[in-house]
Design a protein around this motif. Structure first.
Motif, PDB file in Angstrom:
ATOM      1  N   ASP A 272       0.855  -1.179   0.000  1.00 49.38           N
ATOM      2  CA  ASP A 272       0.000   0.000   0.000  1.00 49.38           C
ATOM      3  C   ASP A 272       0.899   1.240   0.000  1.00 49.38           C
ATOM      4  OD1 ASP A 272      -1.485   2.218   0.892  1.00 49.38           O
ATOM      5  OD2 ASP A 272      -2.926   0.930   1.916  1.00 49.38           O
ATOM      6  N   GLU A 273       0.909   1.969  -1.114  1.00 46.42           N
ATOM      7  CA  GLU A 273       1.898   3.033  -1.276  1.00 46.42           C
ATOM      8  C   GLU A 273       1.792   4.153  -0.241  1.00 46.42           C
ATOM      9  OE1 GLU A 273       0.980   3.489  -5.474  1.00 46.42           O
ATOM     10  OE2 GLU A 273       3.089   3.083  -5.937  1.00 46.42           O
ATOM     11  N   PRO A 274       0.582   4.725  -0.016  1.00 51.03           N
ATOM     12  CA  PRO A 274       0.507   5.802   0.981  1.00 51.03           C
ATOM     13  C   PRO A 274       0.893   5.326   2.376  1.00 51.03           C
ATOM     14  CG  PRO A 274      -1.591   5.580  -0.212  1.00 51.03           C
ATOM     15  CD  PRO A 274      -0.687   4.524  -0.725  1.00 51.03           C
ATOM     16  N   LYS A 275       0.463   4.116   2.719  1.00 49.73           N
ATOM     17  CA  LYS A 275       0.781   3.584   4.037  1.00 49.73           C
ATOM     18  C   LYS A 275       2.291   3.380   4.195  1.00 49.73           C
ATOM     19  CE  LYS A 275      -1.180   0.070   6.921  1.00 49.73           C
ATOM     20  NZ  LYS A 275      -1.876  -1.205   6.988  1.00 49.73           N
ATOM     21  N   GLY A 276       2.893   2.839   3.127  1.00 46.19           N
ATOM     22  CA  GLY A 276       4.338   2.622   3.145  1.00 46.19           C
ATOM     23  C   GLY A 276       5.089   3.927   3.284  1.00 46.19           C
ATOM     24  N   ALA A 277       4.626   4.967   2.567  1.00 53.03           N
ATOM     25  CA  ALA A 277       5.308   6.264   2.644  1.00 53.03           C
ATOM     26  C   ALA A 277       5.168   6.856   4.046  1.00 53.03           C
ATOM     27  CB  ALA A 277       4.739   7.221   1.595  1.00 53.03           C
ATOM     28  N   ALA A 278       4.001   6.655   4.676  1.00 50.18           N
ATOM     29  CA  ALA A 278       3.817   7.156   6.044  1.00 50.18           C
ATOM     30  C   ALA A 278       4.781   6.450   7.000  1.00 50.18           C
ATOM     31  CB  ALA A 278       2.367   6.953   6.500  1.00 50.18           C
ATOM     32  N   GLN A 279       4.949   5.125   6.827  1.00 47.62           N
ATOM     33  CA  GLN A 279       5.922   4.402   7.659  1.00 47.62           C
ATOM     34  C   GLN A 279       7.327   4.929   7.426  1.00 47.62           C
ATOM     35  OE1 GLN A 279       5.625   0.267   6.539  1.00 47.62           O
ATOM     36  NE2 GLN A 279       3.509   0.110   7.239  1.00 47.62           N
ATOM     37  N   ALA A 280       7.666   5.144   6.148  1.00 42.50           N
ATOM     38  CA  ALA A 280       9.009   5.617   5.811  1.00 42.50           C
ATOM     39  C   ALA A 280       9.277   6.971   6.471  1.00 42.50           C
ATOM     40  CB  ALA A 280       9.164   5.724   4.296  1.00 42.50           C
TER      41      ALA A 280
ATOM     42  N   MET B 293       4.995  15.140  12.957  1.00 42.39           N
ATOM     43  CA  MET B 293       4.488  15.714  14.208  1.00 42.39           C
ATOM     44  C   MET B 293       4.131  14.622  15.221  1.00 42.39           C
ATOM     45  SD  MET B 293       4.842  18.813  14.005  1.00 42.39           S
ATOM     46  CE  MET B 293       5.975  19.197  12.709  1.00 42.39           C
ATOM     47  N   VAL B 294       3.583  13.525  14.727  1.00 42.43           N
ATOM     48  CA  VAL B 294       3.265  12.406  15.619  1.00 42.43           C
ATOM     49  C   VAL B 294       4.548  11.887  16.280  1.00 42.43           C
ATOM     50  CG1 VAL B 294       2.561   9.981  15.620  1.00 42.43           C
ATOM     51  CG2 VAL B 294       1.129  11.677  14.516  1.00 42.43           C
ATOM     52  N   GLU B 295       5.609  11.755  15.496  1.00 39.69           N
ATOM     53  CA  GLU B 295       6.875  11.259  16.049  1.00 39.69           C
ATOM     54  C   GLU B 295       7.497  12.277  17.003  1.00 39.69           C
ATOM     55  OE1 GLU B 295       8.245   8.313  15.734  1.00 39.69           O
ATOM     56  OE2 GLU B 295       7.298   7.415  13.984  1.00 39.69           O
ATOM     57  N   ALA B 296       7.190  13.555  16.791  1.00 41.82           N
ATOM     58  CA  ALA B 296       7.726  14.592  17.683  1.00 41.82           C
ATOM     59  C   ALA B 296       6.908  14.702  18.963  1.00 41.82           C
ATOM     60  CB  ALA B 296       7.760  15.942  16.969  1.00 41.82           C
ATOM     61  N   GLY B 297       5.733  14.070  19.006  1.00 38.49           N
ATOM     62  CA  GLY B 297       4.972  14.069  20.248  1.00 38.49           C
ATOM     63  C   GLY B 297       3.632  14.776  20.194  1.00 38.49           C
ATOM     64  N   ALA B 298       3.053  14.932  18.996  1.00 41.07           N
ATOM     65  CA  ALA B 298       1.736  15.574  18.904  1.00 41.07           C
ATOM     66  C   ALA B 298       0.672  14.707  19.576  1.00 41.07           C
ATOM     67  CB  ALA B 298       1.361  15.800  17.441  1.00 41.07           C
ATOM     68  N   ASP B 299      -0.291  15.351  20.251  1.00 45.95           N
ATOM     69  CA  ASP B 299      -1.394  14.633  20.884  1.00 45.95           C
ATOM     70  C   ASP B 299      -2.695  14.808  20.121  1.00 45.95           C
ATOM     71  OD1 ASP B 299      -0.196  13.716  23.655  1.00 45.95           O
ATOM     72  OD2 ASP B 299       0.572  15.710  23.218  1.00 45.95           O
ATOM     73  N   ILE B 300      -2.838  15.954  19.430  1.00 44.46           N
ATOM     74  CA  ILE B 300      -3.968  16.143  18.509  1.00 44.46           C
ATOM     75  C   ILE B 300      -3.409  16.696  17.202  1.00 44.46           C
ATOM     76  CG2 ILE B 300      -6.185  17.277  18.057  1.00 44.46           C
ATOM     77  CD1 ILE B 300      -6.515  17.826  20.977  1.00 44.46           C
ATOM     78  N   LEU B 301      -3.828  16.102  16.084  1.00 43.73           N
ATOM     79  CA  LEU B 301      -3.496  16.640  14.773  1.00 43.73           C
ATOM     80  C   LEU B 301      -4.802  17.141  14.189  1.00 43.73           C
ATOM     81  CD1 LEU B 301      -1.768  13.378  13.585  1.00 43.73           C
ATOM     82  CD2 LEU B 301      -0.504  15.440  14.176  1.00 43.73           C
ATOM     83  N   THR B 302      -4.840  18.385  13.728  1.00 43.00           N
ATOM     84  CA  THR B 302      -6.026  18.769  12.975  1.00 43.00           C
ATOM     85  C   THR B 302      -5.694  18.565  11.500  1.00 43.00           C
ATOM     86  OG1 THR B 302      -5.550  21.091  12.610  1.00 43.00           O
ATOM     87  CG2 THR B 302      -6.529  20.527  14.711  1.00 43.00           C
ATOM     88  N   MET B 303      -6.594  17.882  10.800  1.00 42.41           N
ATOM     89  CA  MET B 303      -6.300  17.508   9.414  1.00 42.41           C
ATOM     90  C   MET B 303      -7.481  17.811   8.512  1.00 42.41           C
ATOM     91  SD  MET B 303      -4.052  14.019   9.913  1.00 42.41           S
ATOM     92  CE  MET B 303      -3.707  13.968   8.158  1.00 42.41           C
ATOM     93  N   ARG B 304      -7.183  17.943   7.211  1.00 39.73           N
ATOM     94  CA  ARG B 304      -8.205  18.427   6.290  1.00 39.73           C
ATOM     95  C   ARG B 304      -8.717  17.361   5.328  1.00 39.73           C
ATOM     96  NH1 ARG B 304      -6.968  24.209   3.835  1.00 39.73           N
ATOM     97  NH2 ARG B 304      -7.439  24.760   5.997  1.00 39.73           N
ATOM     98  N   HIS B 305      -7.826  16.643   4.664  1.00 41.80           N
ATOM     99  CA  HIS B 305      -8.283  15.733   3.607  1.00 41.80           C
ATOM    100  C   HIS B 305      -8.693  14.377   4.192  1.00 41.80           C
ATOM    101  CE1 HIS B 305      -8.650  13.517  -0.065  1.00 41.80           C
ATOM    102  NE2 HIS B 305      -8.466  14.617  -0.761  1.00 41.80           N
ATOM    103  N   PRO B 306      -9.924  13.903   3.845  1.00 45.99           N
ATOM    104  CA  PRO B 306     -10.391  12.638   4.427  1.00 45.99           C
ATOM    105  C   PRO B 306      -9.440  11.458   4.172  1.00 45.99           C
ATOM    106  CG  PRO B 306     -12.062  13.607   2.955  1.00 45.99           C
ATOM    107  CD  PRO B 306     -10.908  14.542   2.957  1.00 45.99           C
ATOM    108  N   GLU B 307      -8.820  11.437   2.995  1.00 46.39           N
ATOM    109  CA  GLU B 307      -7.930  10.310   2.714  1.00 46.39           C
ATOM    110  C   GLU B 307      -6.644  10.411   3.537  1.00 46.39           C
ATOM    111  OE1 GLU B 307      -8.128   9.170  -1.302  1.00 46.39           O
ATOM    112  OE2 GLU B 307      -6.299   7.954  -1.189  1.00 46.39           O
ATOM    113  N   ALA B 308      -6.142  11.630   3.708  1.00 48.00           N
ATOM    114  CA  ALA B 308      -4.954  11.823   4.562  1.00 48.00           C
ATOM    115  C   ALA B 308      -5.279  11.385   5.989  1.00 48.00           C
ATOM    116  CB  ALA B 308      -4.514  13.284   4.521  1.00 48.00           C
ATOM    117  N   ILE B 309      -6.492  11.700   6.432  1.00 42.27           N
ATOM    118  CA  ILE B 309      -6.908  11.301   7.785  1.00 42.27           C
ATOM    119  C   ILE B 309      -6.881   9.776   7.911  1.00 42.27           C
ATOM    120  CG2 ILE B 309      -8.883  11.212   9.374  1.00 42.27           C
ATOM    121  CD1 ILE B 309      -9.622  14.050   8.419  1.00 42.27           C
ATOM    122  N   LYS B 310      -7.418   9.085   6.895  1.00 42.73           N
ATOM    123  CA  LYS B 310      -7.446   7.608   6.941  1.00 42.73           C
ATOM    124  C   LYS B 310      -6.037   7.033   7.019  1.00 42.73           C
ATOM    125  CE  LYS B 310     -11.746   6.282   4.709  1.00 42.73           C
ATOM    126  NZ  LYS B 310     -12.230   7.242   3.702  1.00 42.73           N
ATOM    127  N   ILE B 311      -5.139   7.575   6.193  1.00 40.73           N
ATOM    128  CA  ILE B 311      -3.773   7.034   6.138  1.00 40.73           C
ATOM    129  C   ILE B 311      -3.067   7.241   7.482  1.00 40.73           C
ATOM    130  CG2 ILE B 311      -1.514   7.278   5.018  1.00 40.73           C
ATOM    131  CD1 ILE B 311      -3.159   8.297   2.497  1.00 40.73           C
TER     132      ILE B 311
END
Lengths: 445, 322
Positions: A272-280, B293-311
């Protein structure tokens, strides 16, 4: 781990004989700590002390070289856990896994896709480093045939991922001179891989389940004379990968645990490309020295290269551009004049917006030591005095016939003072560069 | 298997745990409530400390949409972007977002100057249509926000929402309202640990409990200064875990609004052919900003695109597996 001057002093003869050229042993020790002088200057240190000092001068995390010449890629040799403590030195090498069970023409296309992954951002070229050829064919002739295509087609660093030891020797026969990274996928074949890598003088990457296994394996490799190693961290859970990557970095830097002081590698196997990029992305910030990807699409790779550029920027030294007057577009002596700072990000953002406005303009980058507008203003590097001086220094009155100067909206408060000091008419521009196109278009109307 | 080899940091303090949303038993009407913070280690290092709560994603909902959205984003949100109530309902139910962040930017004198009653009606309608807690942001004009936000705070008394932002120069009015009405507050500082701490002290001095403050460290997008906030967050978190209770607050990072301003998230394939699929490039700009930001320690992320949110939600779920 580096010794302090005082630590070194305790190991010296402490006779102050001055034969090293320094007045005291302490002064000599201080210079040794700074690596400003060689230990040879003192002929009285014992072999034992010499060994201690040499071991201490080794980096906590070994620096491993992959590839040769201009494309040589260096990984490892990091000194801190957090970039704000100093900086991260060797950017995560990014590479692509290509499997050998494809037609040569497909391989050529794949390599072309990888070669195109080169971009320019804030004045820096950013690109990728490695091609990893993985044997899926279980056919050593096929593996070597495809490797030949890779060698001829690209100068990038090579990672060899043979299915077994059988395919490794013929592969190294044709590419050892390129100093590839060899990957051992099968712990049972580790000893055979070690002896071949030693013979061809190439670095070896291998995977292990736990930190103890990494430590034991690296000790064994070192005993056998193979010191260029890379740890492939591959736990099943993402948090265990992060734990191991963090512990490898921590134990080697803070505890001087030599058996863990090696660069690390993560392989993104997720299809899964987006998922893989997020892991990377997670691995780039914490703490993989090498990340191998399957996707070669720029929409996934560019964000990762940008992240790497951000995280590996020296926090003490912001990227700067030369302080001067930049002509943007076909300027003449009636074109508007804008002033901003010489922080790269500011410059390139403003530059991009002026370009997209299609209004030619002169852009002055004031020397603010790489600070952004508001920071520079707060630090008194972007003041009416300094702007006035810069207008004179760069002879703006010779460059344009008018006396209108556009300043960033964030420093609107200085406009009166600046008008008085410089004798120029001050126009307050938008706060964000994004507002420049409409601002400049309205101006030219 | 237990490793012999490990080096644990000896942290002495936990991040304050902030409660978002109140159910009927606690004086509110939320069916879903969350806790954030409470951790005693850097992100996802489960063997080092407690990590009782996962990072949350708040879907951004705007009462008026800027006209500079790229085509992909505009198309993907076209069905909801003109109706903030439906937008909030859909994001809270379908996208995987944990809660909703409503930005009342139409109040701004330059962006429509909507009347106070419109904003109040909108908040009421949104709350009726979602089960989750709500984050409510003003428009950034101090005078207007000081007029509207306290009124909304009072009208939603007891819901334990999260209001923002307050800054060092303007915090008293909104903070006093949130203290009185039982809400949490977002304290914004310009990428500066010292100012973040100072503002927390100021808020504490006027009676805001420390476990009702969330820090906004003001992030830059990927490629646009992301590394500054990244390091400020790590510095603040180190200080917090080492015992500084005035910095031990959870972080909120405005990922959506920042990443969609980046040139690379906006520019079309025609204008940037080597940048690949423009729609996905924009989504990944948001995803990668969020991951850093998650790796830096974020506790809430506000996000816009539904697909970005899913990922990102899926990546967080993976990282939370022990």
């Amino acid at each position: 781990m580096a010794l302090s001057g005082l630590d070194i002093y305790k190991l010296l003869p402490r006779t102050n004989c001055k034969k090293c050229g320094f007045q005291t042993c302490l002064a000599f020790a201080m210079q040794l700590a700074k690596k400003a002088v060689a230990l040879d200057k003192c002929s009285f240190v014992s072999g034992e002390v010499r060994a201690i000092l040499e071991a201490a001068s080794q980096p906590a995390i070994r620096k491993v070289e992959i590839g040769t010449g201009e494309q040589k890629c260096l990984v490892g040799n990091e000194t801190v856990l957090f970039r704000h403590e100093e900086k991260f030195y060797h950017p995560t090498a990014i590479g692509f896994i290509i499997e050998d069970d494809m037609a040569p023409v497909e391989l050529v296309n794949a390599l072309d896709e990888v070669q195109r992954l080169s971009f320019e951002r804030v004045g820096q070229k950013i690109g990728v480093e490695l091609i990893a050829l993985r044997e899926k064919s279980r056919d050593k002739q096929q593996f070597v045939k495809m490797l030949n295509v890779v060698i001829n087609k690209t100068q990038l660093g090579i990672v060899l991922m043979p299915d077994s030891i059988e395919s490794l020797r013929p592969a190294l026969e044709i590419c050892a001179g390129r100093r590839p990274l060899v990957y051992c996928n099968e712990p049972r074949e580790m000893d055979a891989f070690i002896s071949i890598c030693k013979e061809y003088k190439v670095p070896l990457a291998f995977k292990a389940k736990s930190l103890d296994d990494f430590s034991n394996a690296s000790k064994r490799a070192i005993q056998q004379g193979q010191a260029d190693l890379v740890f492939h961290v591959s736990s099943e859970t993402a948090s265990e990968c992060l734990w191991q990557l963090t512990q490898i970095r921590r134990l080697s830097i803070k505890k001087n645990e030599r058996s863990l002081g090696f660069p690390t590698m993560a392989i993104i196997e997720d299809e899964d490309e987006p998922k893989g990029a997020a892991q990377a992305a997670g691995h780039i910030v914490k703490y993989a020295s090498i990340v191998l990807l399957k996707t070669r699409k720029p929409e996934y790779v560019l964000p990762l290269l940008t992240l790497r550029q951000n995280i590996f920027t020296d926090p003490q030294k912001p990227l700067q551009v030369e302080s001067k007057v930049y002509p943007v577009g076909l300027v003449n002596d009636r074109s508007p004049v804008l002033v901003t700072t010489n922080f790269s990000l500011t410059y390139y953002t403003v530059l991009g917006e002026i370009e997209s406005s299609r209004v030619p303009a002169h852009l002055i980058c004031l020397d603010t030591e790489g600070m952004s507008v508001l920071t520079a203003w707060a630090a008194e590097k972007f003041t009416p005095e300094r702007i006035s001086d810069t207008l004179i220094k760069f002879k703006l009155s010779d460059i344009v016939k008018h006396k209108d100067l556009i300043i960033p909206g964030y420093v609107a408060m200085m406009s009166g003072d600046l008008e008085e000091k410089s004798g120029w008419n001050i126009l307050v521009g938008p706060r964000e560069a994004a507002g420049l196109p409409s601002f400049l278009k309205n101006l030219s109307v | 298997m237990a490793d012999e080899l490990k080096l644990l940091e000896k942290w002495s303090l936990k991040v304050h745990e902030v409660k978002l949303g109140a159910g009927p038993s606690a004086g509110g009407s939320r069916e879903i409530i969350f806790n954030i913070g409470g951790q005693s280690s850097f992100p996802f290092l489960f063997k080092e400390g407690d990590i009782p709560n996962r990072p949350l994603i708040a879907a951004e909902v705007l009462d008026c949409v800027e006209d500079d959205w790229p085509v992909g984003l505009r198309t993907d949100l076209a069905s909801v972007s003109k109706d903030p109530v439906e937008w909030a309902r859909k994001m809270a139910s379908d996208s995987g977002a944990d809660l909703v962040c409503l930005k009342l930017q139409g109040l701004h004198p330059d962006l429509g100057n909507k009347p106070v009653k419109d904003a109040m009606a909108l908040v009421e309608a949104v709350l009726k249509n979602i089960k989750t807690p709500l984050i409510i942001l003003g428009c950034g004009s101090a005078d207007k926000d000081n007029e509207v936000l306290p009124a909304i705070s009072e009208a939603t008394k007891g819901e334990r929402l999260l209001f923002g932002d307050v800054v060092s120069e303007n915090y008293k009015t909104l903070a006093a309202a949130c203290i009185a009405d039982g809400h949490n507050i977002i304290a914004e500082s310009p990428i500066d640990v010292n100012i973040a701490k100072q503002l927390n002290i100021l808020l504490s001095d006027i009676g805001m409990p420390l476990d009702r403050i969330v820090i906004n460290p003001t992030i830059g997008a990927l490629g646009y200064g992301l590394e500054y906030a990244y390091s400020i967050m790590e510095r603040a978190k180190s200080a917090a875990l080492a015992g500084d209770k005035m910095l031990a607050m959870p972080f909120i990072c405005f990922v959506g609004q920042e990443s969609w301003r980046a040139k690379e998230a906006k520019v079309s394939l025609n204008d940037f052919p080597q940048g690949g699929n423009a729609r996905m490039r924009g989504i990944m700009w948001e995803v990668v900003t969020a991951m850093a930001m998650v790796e830096a320690g974020a506790d809430i992320l506000t996000m816009r695109h539904p697909e970005a949110i899913k990922i990102v939600k899926s990546a967080i779920t993976d990282l939370m597996k022990r």
